[in-house]
Design a protein around this motif. Structure first.
Motif, short mmCIF file in Angstrom:
data_model
loop_
_atom_site.label_atom_id
_atom_site.label_comp_id
_atom_site.label_asym_id
_atom_site.label_seq_id
_atom_site.Cartn_x
_atom_site.Cartn_y
_atom_site.Cartn_z
N LEU A 115 -28.25 23.18 18.26
CA LEU A 115 -28.83 24.11 17.29
C LEU A 115 -28.44 23.74 15.86
N LYS A 116 -27.22 23.28 15.66
CA LYS A 116 -26.80 22.87 14.32
C LYS A 116 -27.63 21.69 13.84
N ARG A 117 -27.87 20.75 14.73
CA ARG A 117 -28.72 19.62 14.36
C ARG A 117 -30.15 20.08 14.09
N ARG A 118 -30.64 21.04 14.88
CA ARG A 118 -32.00 21.54 14.67
C ARG A 118 -32.13 22.19 13.30
N ILE A 119 -31.13 22.98 12.90
CA ILE A 119 -31.17 23.63 11.58
C ILE A 119 -31.24 22.58 10.47
N LEU A 120 -30.45 21.52 10.60
CA LEU A 120 -30.47 20.46 9.59
C LEU A 120 -31.83 19.76 9.56
N LEU A 121 -32.36 19.41 10.72
CA LEU A 121 -33.64 18.70 10.77
C LEU A 121 -34.77 19.57 10.22
N GLU A 122 -34.74 20.87 10.51
CA GLU A 122 -35.79 21.75 9.99
C GLU A 122 -35.69 21.89 8.47
N ALA A 123 -34.47 21.89 7.94
CA ALA A 123 -34.30 21.94 6.49
C ALA A 123 -34.85 20.67 5.84
N PHE A 124 -34.56 19.51 6.45
CA PHE A 124 -35.08 18.25 5.92
C PHE A 124 -36.60 18.20 6.03
N GLN A 125 -37.13 18.70 7.13
CA GLN A 125 -38.58 18.71 7.32
C GLN A 125 -39.26 19.59 6.28
N LYS A 126 -38.64 20.72 5.96
CA LYS A 126 -39.20 21.64 4.97
C LYS A 126 -39.39 20.94 3.62
N TYR A 127 -38.44 20.08 3.25
CA TYR A 127 -38.52 19.39 1.97
C TYR A 127 -39.07 17.97 2.10
N GLU A 128 -39.69 17.69 3.25
CA GLU A 128 -40.40 16.43 3.50
C GLU A 128 -39.49 15.22 3.31
N ILE A 129 -38.28 15.33 3.86
CA ILE A 129 -37.33 14.23 3.81
C ILE A 129 -37.32 13.55 5.18
N GLU A 130 -37.64 12.29 5.20
CA GLU A 130 -37.69 11.55 6.45
C GLU A 130 -36.37 10.81 6.68
N ILE A 131 -35.89 10.85 7.92
CA ILE A 131 -34.71 10.08 8.29
C ILE A 131 -35.08 9.21 9.49
N SER A 132 -34.47 8.04 9.56
CA SER A 132 -34.89 7.05 10.55
C SER A 132 -34.41 7.36 11.96
N SER A 133 -33.32 8.14 12.09
CA SER A 133 -32.80 8.45 13.42
C SER A 133 -32.14 9.81 13.40
N LEU A 134 -31.94 10.37 14.58
CA LEU A 134 -31.30 11.68 14.67
C LEU A 134 -29.85 11.60 14.19
N PRO A 135 -29.39 12.60 13.44
CA PRO A 135 -28.00 12.59 12.99
C PRO A 135 -27.03 12.64 14.17
N THR A 136 -25.97 11.88 14.07
CA THR A 136 -24.89 11.97 15.06
C THR A 136 -24.11 13.25 14.80
N VAL A 137 -23.81 13.99 15.87
CA VAL A 137 -23.02 15.21 15.75
C VAL A 137 -21.69 14.97 16.45
N TYR A 138 -20.60 15.03 15.68
CA TYR A 138 -19.27 14.84 16.25
C TYR A 138 -18.71 16.21 16.64
#
Length: 449
Positions: free
Chosen positions: A97-120
């Motif tokens: 869920l924490k990763r989902r919140i981050l990805l949705e925030a990036f998607q909202k501002y149309e920021i593309e990332i090449s791979s899913l963030p690593t979550v430690y």
């Protein structure tokens, strides 16, 4: 829609999403309903006390079908405490869920990332915090936390899974001693004398600091109480006290018992002395990992010049300074900068300079002309992110690399939107320092296009 008293009951709402505030949501018609203590995958009956323009907010009346990710909260205070809001969520799913919140925030501002963030993930999901703050209340003579959404009340906290022992034993001993000595607890409405707060800081190496805050208590009374507590817990390094005003401002801190007015933590072979009002990352193990990761991502060659904005006690600053030619740290907090200067001396790092000043008025084009053109800029701003003028000055300085550390995915995404035309994201990693909450630390590496 069934009615019950003045509330509306909406049956069978399927919970499908999660908001950056940590609240889950589902749909009723075309409107979202936001809920505390709900888990995506739940089907619930919802009590709706009030409608808002465009959305609804309610509480769970009944869980019809629990989510496969739902678990039973393990703390007796979950229903009232405002701390661990994701305690009903299985830990592995919390990370998703924490990763989902981050990805949705990036998607909202149309920021593309090449791979899913690593979550430690946190190696410990219980008893991991190095700092906890409790409150005193004359209403019932209780010591504990504030109920969710009510900072003026305090409930008696009998157990807490954030700090290891002897944390709660110290809390109970302080309460017992204060009552035995007839030391009053503070009443927020009457604003009379009394104990107001208790802060416990526990280092990974065992160093303990106790900070009491109050109003109008005689110094000799406080010293007798501190001596009694210290006699039972000799591992406490210091018991401190700060006199607090009605508006929560505080006077100078005084040492009641012990041998120093700072708390010591270690990370990657460095020693950090932290004053009572200086910030340190709340999860020492995850913080140490993150400090080291910044160094490895930067791949320093020894000739770099680095500026660390919002440097605090010099944690990131001194980590990179060991492998850089010249480093400057800037922070608005006087206590943090004093700690940073002391930490540099203690660790024998002499090619670093710390400046106390507001970032907006200190980190300016004129400042950059006077010092040097940085190869790297590190920033770890407050939860709201950094100001537009500061971002403009960072880009104008043209560092080859930027390291941005954030505790808020939404403000992080907003700031990334500004940097993306000039820099590309080469690494993005998440460090869970806050199990059982929606909070997370995110580390982003940017390199100039």
């Amino acid at each position: 829609m069934p009615e019950q008293g003045k509330y509306k009951i909406i049956p069978g709402v399927e919970i499908t999403g999660i908001h950056s505030s940590g609240r889950a949501w589902g749909y009723h018609g075309n409107k979202k309903i936001y809920l505390d203590a709900a888990v995506p995958g739940d089907v619930v009956d919802v009590k709706v006390p009030k409608r808002y323009r465009g959305f609804l907010a309610g509480t769970i009346e009944r869980i019809v079908h629990p989510s496969p990710h739902r678990i039973v909260p393990f703390c007796k205070h979950f229903a009232v405490c405002g701390g661990c809001n994701w305690m009903p969520v299985r830990y592995e799913y919390q990370l998703e869920l924490k990763r989902r919140i981050l990805l949705e925030a990036f998607q909202k501002y149309e920021i593309e990332i090449s791979s899913l963030p690593t979550v430690y993930s946190s190696p410990q999901t219980l008893f991991f915090r190095n700092r906890c703050e409790f409150a005193f209340s004359a209403a019932g003579n209780v010591v504990g936390f504030h109920p969710a959404g009510n900072p003026h009340q305090v409930f008696e906290t009998e157990e807490c899974f954030l700090q290891p022992e002897p944390s709660m034993s110290i809390v109970r001993k302080i309460k017992e001693t204060a009552l035995a000595m007839a030391i009053p607890f503070y009443h927020p409405e009457e604003k009379k004398e009394g104990l107001r707060k208790l802060v416990l800081r526990m280092a990974s190496g065992g160093d303990l600091m106790v900070l009491l805050g109050g109003t109008g208590i005689p110094a000799e009374t406080l010293k007798r109480m501190a001596k009694e507590v210290h006699s039972v817990f000799p591992q406490i390094g210091s018991v401190l006290y700060e006199e607090m005003m009605a508006d929560d401002r505080s006077a100078a801190i005084q040492l009641l018992s012990g041998y120093r007015e700072v708390w010591e933590e270690t990370a990657n072979g460095l020693r950090f002395f932290i004053s009572p009002h200086t910030f340190y990352q709340p999860h020492s193990v995850q913080a140490e990992k993150m400090f080291g990761r910044v160094v490895s991502l930067l791949d320093l060659k020894g000739n770099e010049r680095i500026i660390d904005l919002y440097c605090g006690a010099g944690t990131f600053t001194l980590h990179v300074a060991r492998l850089a030619a010249e480093v400057i740290g800037i922070d608005g907090s006087t206590s943090a900068i004093n700690d940073a200067i002391r930490n540099a001396e203690v660790n024998g790092i002499h090619h670093v300079k710390f400046i106390q000043g507001d970032i907006l008025t200190t980190f300016t084009p004129t400042f950059l002309q006077r010092c040097f053109s940085p190869d790297v800029i590190i920033l770890d701003p407050p939860r709201a992110g950094t100001l537009m003028e500061i971002k403009k000055n960072i880009v104008a300085a043209r560092p080859a690399k930027i390291v941005y550390i954030s505790c808020n995915p939404v403000s992080l995404a907003w700031d990334m939107k500004f940097f993306i035309p000039y820099y590309r994201i080469t690494a993005i990693e998440m460090y869970d320092q806050y199990p059982h909450t929606h909070h997370v630390e995110t580390l982003v590496m940017l390199e100039r296009r």
